[in-house]
Design an enzyme around this catalytic site. Structure first.
Site, PDB file in Angstrom:
ATOM      1  N   ASP A 130       2.861  -4.876   5.181  1.00  0.00           N
ATOM      2  CA  ASP A 130       2.102  -6.031   4.711  1.00  0.00           C
ATOM      3  C   ASP A 130       1.330  -6.576   5.905  1.00  0.00           C
ATOM      4  O   ASP A 130       1.584  -6.218   7.045  1.00  0.00           O
ATOM      5  CB  ASP A 130       3.038  -7.143   4.239  1.00  0.00           C
ATOM      6  CG  ASP A 130       3.976  -6.678   3.134  1.00  0.00           C
ATOM      7  OD1 ASP A 130       3.636  -5.706   2.447  1.00  0.00           O
ATOM      8  OD2 ASP A 130       5.038  -7.300   3.000  1.00  0.00           O
ATOM      9  N   ASP A 132       1.037 -10.023   7.769  1.00  0.00           N
ATOM     10  CA  ASP A 132       1.604 -11.368   7.894  1.00  0.00           C
ATOM     11  C   ASP A 132       0.653 -12.225   8.707  1.00  0.00           C
ATOM     12  O   ASP A 132       0.311 -11.882   9.842  1.00  0.00           O
ATOM     13  CB  ASP A 132       2.960 -11.320   8.610  1.00  0.00           C
ATOM     14  CG  ASP A 132       4.022 -10.616   7.777  1.00  0.00           C
ATOM     15  OD1 ASP A 132       4.056 -10.857   6.553  1.00  0.00           O
ATOM     16  OD2 ASP A 132       4.803  -9.836   8.345  1.00  0.00           O
TER      17      ASP A 132
END
Lengths: 204, 95
Positions: A130, A132
């Site tokens: 992902d 962040d």
């Protein structure tokens, strides 16, 4: 200013980490990349609460380092303008979100694997990482600004997690915008459930 | 990645459904809905913490002996965060 959560700390020596009962991968990870990430518990008595990153998602180790062992500190904001060391959808998403992020708050930058890679130059992002992001806010922005940012984040080719770092602690942007009554607020003293208004009490 | 199911004996009805939490590192999603028996399904990105999961869920369900189907998608949350998310889910289910 003292050490803040998400700050990446370069250590004078990989053995500076106090990790008596550490799994074997910890020493290997630090020998290759002597960087650790500051945890929310922060600094007390000359020691900083840190996390060590390994190669996989389950390789995360909580430890402490003496303040004196830190030779360089890079926060998310210090990494926002660094050129990406290689092509990755996380860096593309960061570039695409930049205008929306520049428009809000008092600073932003990457954390997690993207931040680690930008700070150290060592590959940390994987195919299923992902992105962040940390967004610092002193006060609630005007209506619609955060919703606009969340909509832009949802259009990214990978999952983007935006953490709002507010005076009283941190909350996930997605949850802040949802219709739940209270949100999870991460504070130096630990996590708690709080009404949204509680985010804005305290120093930035 | 690890998945398991735990059963508990609770009988207090909950009001409705709830979906709380965040799909993101250090966090988890909790889905809760009324059911006749209490079954908790856990999917976690971090292996090897089955005992801690059991203890955390036992503590919550001893305090709140609800009858509910609970689904948990965990992304490496600490037991403290797990407990808060469970409490939050129950709060939402009762709204």
């Amino acid at each position: 200013m003292g050490v803040r959560p998400h700050d990446l700390l370069r250590l004078a020596s990989p053995t500076a980490v106090e990790a008596a009962a550490a799994p074997a991968w910890v020493a290997a990870a630090l020998a290759a990349t002597p960087w650790v990430v500051a945890r929310r518990a922060g600094e007390a008595g000359g020691r900083i609460a840190v996390g060590v990153r390994g190669a996989t998602r389950s390789e995360r180790f909580a430890a402490h380092v003496p303040t004196t062992a830190v030779v360089e500190t890079l926060g998310p904001e210090d990494l926002a303008d660094r050129p990406p060391p290689r092509a990755h959808s996380a860096f593309d998403a960061m570039a695409a979100l930049r205008p929306a992020l520049d428009d809000v708050g008092c600073g932003w930058g990457p954390a997690g694997a993207a931040g680690f890679e930008l700070a150290t130059g060592r590959p940390a992002l994987t195919a299923d990482s992902d992105l962040d992001l940390v967004l610092r806010l002193r006060a609630p922005p005007r209506d619609g600004v955060l919703a606009g940012l969340a909509a832009a984040a949802r259009r990214a080719p990978l999952r983007v997690d935006v953490l709002l770092e507010a005076p009283a602690g941190a909350a996930a942007l997605e949850e802040y915008l949802s219709d739940v009554e209270s949100v999870l607020l991460r504070t130096r003293e630990g996590p708690r459930l709080a009404r949204r208004g509680a985010l804005w009490t305290g120093p930035c | 990645m690890e998945s398991f199911e735990l059963r508990f004996s609770g009988n207090a009805p909950i009001g409705g459904r709830a979906h709380v939490g965040v799909v993101g590192s250090g966090d988890l999603e909790v889905l809760m809905e009324p059911a006749n028996e209490t079954v908790v399904s856990v999917r976690t990105s971090v292996d090897g913490f089955g005992m801690i999961w059991r203890a955390t869920l036992e503590r919550f369900l001893a305090r709140n002996p609800i009858a509910a189907k609970i689904e948990i998608n965990d992304f490496g949350a600490t037991p403290g965060v797990v407990s808060l998310r469970l409490a939050q889910a129950l709060e939402e289910a009762r709204r």
